[in-house]
Write an enzyme that holds these catalytic residues in place. Structure first.
Site, short mmCIF file in Angstrom:
data_model
loop_
_atom_site.label_atom_id
_atom_site.label_comp_id
_atom_site.label_asym_id
_atom_site.label_seq_id
_atom_site.Cartn_x
_atom_site.Cartn_y
_atom_site.Cartn_z
N LYS A 9 0.84 -1.19 0.00
CA LYS A 9 0.00 0.00 0.00
C LYS A 9 0.89 1.26 0.00
O LYS A 9 2.11 1.19 0.23
CB LYS A 9 -0.92 -0.03 1.23
CG LYS A 9 -1.89 -1.24 1.23
CD LYS A 9 -2.81 -1.20 2.44
CE LYS A 9 -3.71 -2.43 2.48
NZ LYS A 9 -4.68 -2.38 3.62
N TYR A 49 -12.08 -2.69 -3.05
CA TYR A 49 -12.62 -2.72 -1.69
C TYR A 49 -14.15 -2.67 -1.67
O TYR A 49 -14.74 -2.25 -0.68
CB TYR A 49 -12.01 -1.59 -0.86
CG TYR A 49 -10.61 -1.91 -0.34
CD1 TYR A 49 -10.38 -3.08 0.41
CD2 TYR A 49 -9.54 -1.07 -0.56
CE1 TYR A 49 -9.11 -3.39 0.90
CE2 TYR A 49 -8.26 -1.37 -0.07
CZ TYR A 49 -8.06 -2.53 0.66
OH TYR A 49 -6.81 -2.83 1.14
N ASN A 112 -1.83 -0.18 7.28
CA ASN A 112 -1.32 -1.53 7.58
C ASN A 112 -0.47 -2.15 6.47
O ASN A 112 -0.33 -3.37 6.38
CB ASN A 112 -2.44 -2.44 8.07
CG ASN A 112 -3.53 -2.63 7.05
OD1 ASN A 112 -3.39 -2.21 5.90
ND2 ASN A 112 -4.61 -3.28 7.45
N HIS A 115 -1.72 -5.41 1.39
CA HIS A 115 -2.97 -6.15 1.20
C HIS A 115 -2.66 -7.55 0.72
O HIS A 115 -1.73 -7.75 -0.08
CB HIS A 115 -3.84 -5.46 0.14
CG HIS A 115 -4.91 -6.38 -0.40
ND1 HIS A 115 -6.08 -6.60 0.27
CD2 HIS A 115 -4.93 -7.19 -1.49
CE1 HIS A 115 -6.80 -7.49 -0.42
NE2 HIS A 115 -6.12 -7.86 -1.49
N GLU A 126 -9.33 -10.72 -7.65
CA GLU A 126 -8.38 -9.62 -7.54
C GLU A 126 -7.27 -9.73 -8.58
O GLU A 126 -6.86 -8.72 -9.16
CB GLU A 126 -7.82 -9.55 -6.12
CG GLU A 126 -8.90 -9.09 -5.13
CD GLU A 126 -8.52 -9.25 -3.67
OE1 GLU A 126 -9.38 -8.97 -2.81
OE2 GLU A 126 -7.37 -9.65 -3.36
#
Ligand code: GTP
Ligand code: MG
Length: 149
Positions: A9, A49, A112, A115, A126
Site C-alpha cells: 500500500k 474494496y 497496515n 494487502h 483480484e
C-alpha cells in the site's frame, strides 16, 4: 498452482519497505509472476474494496489507497493464499504477531502496509481485476527441487 494478489500500500512504498516485503516472499519460496508499480484510480480502489462499501471507513480507505503509488503483485505457490495472509498478519498491526509484516512494521489499522487476498475466490477476482493475463509471467524457477519435493 495457486495464485494470490498482494499489494504494498502507499504507506509501505513511502516507508521504503518495498524491498523488505518482496524479500520475505522470495525467501519463503513463493514465485513472483506479476508486478507493477502504479497509481490506483478511484474506480479500481472502489472495485477492489467493494465489499466494504457500506463501512464507515470506506471513503478514508479509498482516499488512502489512491493517495500514492502501490506495488501490485501476483505470487504463486502451494498454499500461497493462506500462507501470505499469515505472513502479513492481523488486520490491526497493533495486535498482529511480531514476525508478521504488519506486526513488525505497523501501529495503525488504517496504515497496515500491505494487502493480501483472503480466499481462493477473492484471489481469482483480484488477480483478474488488477492484471491482464498477458501481464503475468509463468515460469519454473530452477530452485524448485530445493524448495519442494
Ligand atoms: P486488506 O488486505 O487490506 O483487505 O486487509 P484485511 O483483509 O486484513 O482487512 P479487511 O479486508 O477487513 O479491511 C480492508 C482494509 O480496511 C484494512 O486493511 C484496513 O486498512 C481497513 N479497515 C478495516 N477495518 C477497519 C476499521 O475498523 N477502521 C479503519 N479505519 N480501517 C479499517
Ligand atoms: Mg481484506
Amino acid at each position: 498452482v495457486e495464485r494470490t494478489f498482494l499489494a504494498i500500500k502507499p504507506d509501505g512504498v513511502q516507508r521504503s519497505l518495498v524491498g523488505e516485503i518482496i524479500r520475505r516472499f522470495e525467501a519463503k519460496g513463493f514465485t513472483l509472476v506479476g508486478m507493477k508499480f502504479m497509481k490506483v484510480s478511484r474506480e479500481l480502489a472502489e472495485q477492489h474494496y467493494g465489499v466494504h462499501r457500506e463501512r464507515p471507513f470506506f471513503q478514508g480507505l479509498v482516499e488512502f489507497i489512491t493517495s500514492g503509488p502501490v506495488v501490485a503483485m501476483v505470487w504463486e505457490g502451494d498454499g500461497v493464499i493462506a500462507s501470505a495472509r499469515k505472513m502479513i498478519g492481523a488486520t490491526n498491526p497493533l495486535t498482529a504477531e511480531p514476525g508478521t509484516i504488519r506486526g513488525d512494521y505497523g501501529v495503525n489499522i488504517g496504515r497496515n502496509i500491505i494487502h493480501g487476498s483472503d480466499a481462493p475466490e477473492t484471489a481469482q477476482q483480484e488477480v483478474s481485476l488488477w492484471f491482464k493475463e498477458e501481464e503475468l509471467a509463468s515460469w519454473e524457477p530452477s530452485l524448485t527441487p530445493w524448495i519442494k519435493e
